[in-house]
Enzyme design. Structure first.
Site, mmCIF file in Angstrom:
data_model
loop_
_atom_site.group_PDB
_atom_site.id
_atom_site.type_symbol
_atom_site.label_atom_id
_atom_site.label_comp_id
_atom_site.label_asym_id
_atom_site.label_seq_id
_atom_site.Cartn_x
_atom_site.Cartn_y
_atom_site.Cartn_z
ATOM 1 N N ASP A 190 0.866 -1.179 0.000
ATOM 2 C CA ASP A 190 0.000 0.000 0.000
ATOM 3 C C ASP A 190 0.901 1.227 0.000
ATOM 4 O O ASP A 190 1.472 1.590 1.037
ATOM 5 C CB ASP A 190 -0.904 -0.020 1.237
ATOM 6 N N TYR B 212 -6.730 15.393 -10.193
ATOM 7 C CA TYR B 212 -5.837 14.522 -10.962
ATOM 8 C C TYR B 212 -4.822 15.347 -11.751
ATOM 9 O O TYR B 212 -3.617 15.062 -11.733
ATOM 10 C CB TYR B 212 -6.679 13.670 -11.908
ATOM 11 N N LYS C 217 -0.733 15.382 -11.298
ATOM 12 C CA LYS C 217 0.189 15.034 -12.373
ATOM 13 C C LYS C 217 1.164 16.183 -12.656
ATOM 14 O O LYS C 217 2.343 15.956 -12.965
ATOM 15 C CB LYS C 217 -0.581 14.648 -13.637
#
Length: 257
Positions: A69, A161, A165
């Site tokens: 994880d 997102y 990035k």
């Protein structure tokens, strides 16, 4: 197993995070085809990871699957240690693990934001920090983050997102600056739209728009991203660090006006 069209990575070991997924699996496969031994990381999807390991080993390559994880710093360290012990060291890390939920910015909570950053950005930070001493001990190595063209051109519903990035791209540049003296090269790869089974049925309008606009007139494949990662990990890229390699079929060259 080795594909002579790829740079020769025989004798090297690569760790690919999130390798049970579509893009990660393609990256791991191309490293194996380049002759590298591959550590296939997965979080929950054990079966695809084991299937990929079997595919690589049946072809004469070397691979193992390791669960972790990566939102937990200690798990990042354990993954890297396990990978390094397997073959006595590591030469390349590809930080591919992440998620891509679609969620409007309106109504997004700080918990939503943090959860995505933990999966996409903090995981890459944890694995990078863990692998640096291992790479430095061997005189150097490579780290590649899988970013996205959305790091510079966001899409609706992808605010968290896209921001994550963009952070990965800058993290690669920052790490390249600070770890370069150790012989460690750090880059990012920004994919465009990658094909998957059923995508044309699920999003026909989007696929038509992409293939109509992209100069190369097709979607990308996981192997396209894998090829870019293999190149950056090879001696052919020995003077490349701190850069973002865009792999998008030329869509970024398309005028927006």
């Amino acid at each position: 197993m080795r594909d002579s069209a790829l740079p020769d990575l025989t004798g090297r070991t690569a760790l690919v995070t999130g390798a049970s997924g579509l893009i990660g699996g393609g990256i791991a496969w191309r490293f194996a085809r380049a002759g590298a031994d591959v550590v296939v990381h997965y979080h929950r999807a054990e079966r695809p990871a084991l299937d990929l390991v079997e595919r690589i080993t049946e072809g004469g390559g070397g691979a193992i699957a390791v669960q972790a994880d990566l939102t937990r710093e200690a798990e990042c360290a354990r993954l890297v240690e396990t990978a390094a012990v397997w073959r006595g060291g590591l030469d390349a890390l590809v930080n591919n693990a992440g998620v891509q939920p679609v969620q409007p910015l309106e109504g997004m909570t700080a918990d939503d934001w943090r959860a995505l950053y933990e999966a996409n950005t903090t995981s890459a930070f944890g694995c990078t920090q863990a692998v640096v001493p291992v790479l430095a001990e061997r005189g150097g190595g490579t780290v590649t983050h899988i970013a996205s063209i959305e790091g510079s051109a966001p899409a609706p519903g992808h605010a968290h997102y896209s921001a994550a990035k963009a952070a990965l791209i800058m993290f690669a540049r920052s790490a390249a600056l600070e770890y370069g003296p150790l012989g460690i090269r750090v880059n990012s790869v920004s994919p465009g739209l990658i094909d998957r089974p059923g995508l044309a049925d699920d999003w026909p309008e989007g696929v038509r728009r992409w293939t109509g606009a992209a100069p190369l007139k097709r979607l990308g494949s996981p192997e396209d991203i894998g090829n870019a990662c293999v190149f950056l990990a090879s001696d052919a890229a020995a003077w490349i660090t701190g850069t973002d390699l865009v792999v998008d079929g030329g869509i970024g060259a398309r005028p927006t006006w």
